[in-house]
Design a protein around this motif. Structure first.
Motif, mmCIF file in Angstrom:
data_model
loop_
_atom_site.group_PDB
_atom_site.id
_atom_site.type_symbol
_atom_site.label_atom_id
_atom_site.label_comp_id
_atom_site.label_asym_id
_atom_site.label_seq_id
_atom_site.Cartn_x
_atom_site.Cartn_y
_atom_site.Cartn_z
ATOM 1 N N ALA A 226 24.051 -33.036 88.948
ATOM 2 C CA ALA A 226 25.104 -33.217 89.941
ATOM 3 C C ALA A 226 25.249 -31.969 90.813
ATOM 4 O O ALA A 226 25.378 -32.060 92.036
ATOM 5 C CB ALA A 226 26.428 -33.524 89.240
ATOM 6 N N ALA A 227 25.228 -30.790 90.185
ATOM 7 C CA ALA A 227 25.335 -29.546 90.946
ATOM 8 C C ALA A 227 24.144 -29.371 91.869
ATOM 9 O O ALA A 227 24.288 -28.945 93.026
ATOM 10 C CB ALA A 227 25.461 -28.361 89.993
ATOM 11 N N ALA A 228 22.963 -29.696 91.376
ATOM 12 C CA ALA A 228 21.766 -29.586 92.211
ATOM 13 C C ALA A 228 21.827 -30.579 93.373
ATOM 14 O O ALA A 228 21.416 -30.263 94.509
ATOM 15 C CB ALA A 228 20.522 -29.837 91.366
ATOM 16 N N GLY A 237 21.881 -29.518 105.689
ATOM 17 C CA GLY A 237 22.622 -29.300 106.925
ATOM 18 C C GLY A 237 23.774 -30.259 107.136
ATOM 19 O O GLY A 237 24.342 -30.305 108.238
ATOM 20 N N LEU A 238 24.163 -30.985 106.100
ATOM 21 C CA LEU A 238 25.278 -31.918 106.208
ATOM 22 C C LEU A 238 26.581 -31.217 105.853
ATOM 23 O O LEU A 238 26.600 -30.304 105.028
ATOM 24 C CB LEU A 238 25.051 -33.113 105.288
ATOM 25 N N SER A 239 27.686 -31.645 106.468
ATOM 26 C CA SER A 239 28.985 -31.001 106.258
ATOM 27 C C SER A 239 30.054 -32.030 105.916
ATOM 28 O O SER A 239 30.878 -32.400 106.758
ATOM 29 C CB SER A 239 29.402 -30.221 107.517
ATOM 30 N N PRO A 240 30.058 -32.526 104.683
ATOM 31 C CA PRO A 240 31.142 -33.435 104.300
ATOM 32 C C PRO A 240 32.477 -32.700 104.356
ATOM 33 O O PRO A 240 32.560 -31.503 104.076
ATOM 34 C CB PRO A 240 30.784 -33.822 102.866
ATOM 35 N N ALA A 241 33.534 -33.421 104.723
ATOM 36 C CA ALA A 241 34.855 -32.805 104.743
ATOM 37 C C ALA A 241 35.281 -32.420 103.342
ATOM 38 O O ALA A 241 35.933 -31.395 103.128
ATOM 39 C CB ALA A 241 35.867 -33.764 105.357
ATOM 40 N N ILE A 242 34.908 -33.234 102.364
ATOM 41 C CA ILE A 242 35.223 -32.991 100.964
ATOM 42 C C ILE A 242 33.965 -33.250 100.148
ATOM 43 O O ILE A 242 33.234 -34.223 100.410
ATOM 44 C CB ILE A 242 36.350 -33.931 100.480
ATOM 45 N N MET A 243 33.694 -32.387 99.177
ATOM 46 C CA MET A 243 32.642 -32.674 98.200
ATOM 47 C C MET A 243 33.036 -31.992 96.894
ATOM 48 O O MET A 243 32.900 -30.783 96.728
ATOM 49 C CB MET A 243 31.271 -32.203 98.673
ATOM 50 N N GLU A 244 33.555 -32.778 95.948
ATOM 51 C CA GLU A 244 34.106 -32.292 94.694
ATOM 52 C C GLU A 244 33.292 -32.803 93.515
ATOM 53 O O GLU A 244 32.802 -33.932 93.534
ATOM 54 C CB GLU A 244 35.559 -32.768 94.543
ATOM 55 N N LEU A 245 33.177 -31.956 92.505
ATOM 56 C CA LEU A 245 32.424 -32.318 91.298
ATOM 57 C C LEU A 245 33.349 -32.194 90.093
ATOM 58 O O LEU A 245 33.978 -31.154 89.888
ATOM 59 C CB LEU A 245 31.217 -31.387 91.148
ATOM 60 N N ALA A 293 18.908 -37.446 93.644
ATOM 61 C CA ALA A 293 19.133 -36.457 92.583
ATOM 62 C C ALA A 293 19.474 -37.118 91.249
ATOM 63 O O ALA A 293 19.690 -36.423 90.256
ATOM 64 C CB ALA A 293 20.257 -35.505 92.992
ATOM 65 N N GLY A 294 19.559 -38.454 91.235
ATOM 66 C CA GLY A 294 19.768 -39.155 89.978
ATOM 67 C C GLY A 294 21.095 -39.862 89.829
ATOM 68 O O GLY A 294 21.424 -40.326 88.735
ATOM 69 N N ALA A 295 21.858 -39.991 90.912
ATOM 70 C CA ALA A 295 23.187 -40.574 90.811
ATOM 71 C C ALA A 295 23.185 -42.065 91.108
ATOM 72 O O ALA A 295 22.342 -42.581 91.839
ATOM 73 C CB ALA A 295 24.140 -39.882 91.776
#
Length: 446
Positions: A226-228, A237-245, A293-295
């Protein structure tokens, strides 16, 4: 002297004094302060500081008490100076994209008022419904939207500050650009009440995003993957407003707290949101990267689903409290180093026999490991594990705190990160602003 000058704004009740000893970190000072001053305007703050300066009495500025580093906790012989009652919005200037506000206004209340003008203030701590703008500035807060919209230092044009002797000064500008002299506004941001008392702020606003918010819920079976995956999103180069793990332990605890169906064993969740005119395309590309990435990935433009996902993330801290006493920590590493940091936390968890749920602002590399223990006090073995974690973060090119501040929790390690010379320079600045050391003594620099 305080009572004569400020009357009923001076609160010496046992309940008020006891409440001023602690914040949401769970840290508690040794004893009650002398009094709590409930300031309602700048003159109250000035009067308090003049009296404190004349008598050599320490003053601890305080907002809503939602801090997580013990930075606003008052102790014996000190005055707790509450700015929570200073909530006025003095100006909203949408054409200039600025607002002038008092420090006690809550993030959520401010943005409700700004929305009527088609603008907003971007900093969004997970505690936005209960945290104050002044507290955000004093701690250099971050939150869920930092990766795209920046942190507090990117959203403040100027601050009004009452100095230790009671004098009111104004730092910064109303303009987007301004390089006259040293940037004392930036110096005040994150100063944790050690240099002056913030009594007003000129905030940099943004236009409300257009388009439909898209949400991505990606479930992994492995936290390193998930972190990778999140690191790959930013590398693309993508900029999500939110990306939480949220790791498996934290996700399971939140689902239990909210009475949601239990997630599959070992499930790790990444929640991302995109906004603006390209939100749909960005969400599609982020979903593809996380799937690679496996999700298992879900992409949605349903606002109810978006809110449901945010409720799950914002419930992290209450969920940790349901597990026991939580030492809520805060380290940041380069985004590419997040997988290694998660590996290190898992190793520390095993070797020390601890439970350390982790949530991360994965878009900017800011991790919040939560050390869970029994009883009201943090035992020595937890501090030993935390010490090891801090050193790993520094070795990976990171920092001791990304947004909570130093307060009392990190003061022991501050000099190690800064180095002797920088620590001396910063301590010298503190002395210049506060020669009597009456502003929040015992915090940050010890």
């Amino acid at each position: 002297m305080l009572r004569a000058e400020l009357g009923e704004r001076v609160d010496t009740s046992p309940a008020a004094r006891a409440a001023a000893r602690t914040d949401r970190s769970g840290q508690r000072s040794a004893g009650d302060p002398i009094a709590v001053v409930h300031a309602t305007d700048v003159s109250d703050v000035q009067a308090t500081m003049r009296i404190a300066s004349a008598t050599g009495t320490p003053v601890v500025p305080r907002g809503a008490g939602t801090g997580l580093a013990g930075g606003a906790n008052s102790d014996v012989g000190e005055i707790s100076l509450s700015l929570a009652g200073m909530t006025r919005i003095h100006e909203i200037a949408p054409d200039d994209l600025l607002a002038v506000v008092e420090p006690g206004i809550l993030n959520a209340d401010l943005n409700t008022a700004l929305a009527e003008h088609g603008v907003w203030w971007a900093p969004d701590p997970a505690s936005r419904a209960i945290s104050t703008v002044g507290g955000n500035i004093a701690t250099g807060a971050g939150g869920l939207l930092c990766a795209k919209y920046g942190v507090v230092r990117d959203a403040v044009l100027g601050v009004d500050v009452v100095l230790a002797d009671g004098e009111l000064v104004r730092f910064g500008h109303r303009t987007v650009k301004g390089v006259t002299g040293l940037d004392l506004t930036a110096l005040m941001i994150g100063s944790e009440g050690t240099l002056g008392v913030i009594v007003g702020a000129t905030l940099k606003l943004r236009r409300l995003p257009t388009g439909i918010v898209h949400s991505i819920a990606a479930v992994f079976s492995d936290v390193r993957a998930a972190a990778a995956g999140t690191a790959a999103v930013t590398a693309a180069g993508l900029s999500p407003a939110i990306m939480e793990l949220m790791d498996a332990t934290s996700l399971r605890a939140v689902h239990a707290l909210l009475d949601l169906p239990a997630p599959a064993a070992g499930s790790v969740q990444v929640t991302a949101q995109t906004d603006g005119p390209d939100a749909a395309e960005e969400a599609r590309r982020i979903g593809e990267i996380l799937a690679s990435a496996g999700a298992s990935v879900e992409v949605s433009d349903d606002p109810d689903r978006a809110e449901e996902l945010l409720v799950i993330r914002r419930s992290m801290h209450p969920a940790m409290e349901s597990l026991g006493t939580a030492l809520i920590e805060d380290v940041s590493v380069p985004r590419s180093a997040m997988p290694d940091m998660f590996d290190a936390i898992a190793r520390i968890e095993r070797e020390h026999g601890l439970v350390i749920p982790v949530v991360a602002h994965a878009g900017d590399g800011n991790l919040h490991p939560n050390f869970i223990c029994d009883g009201p006090d943090i035992p020595p073995e937890v501090w030993r594990a935390a010490d090891e974690m801090f050193r790993v973060a520094l070795a990976l090119g990171g920092t001791l705190t990304g947004e909570h501040g130093v307060g009392v929790l990190k003061a022991h390690w501050l000099r190690e990160e800064l180095g002797d010379r920088q620590w001396e320079l910063q301590r010298g600045i503190k002395t210049l602003f506060d020669p009597q050391n009456i502003l929040n003594p015992g915090k940050v620099f010890v």
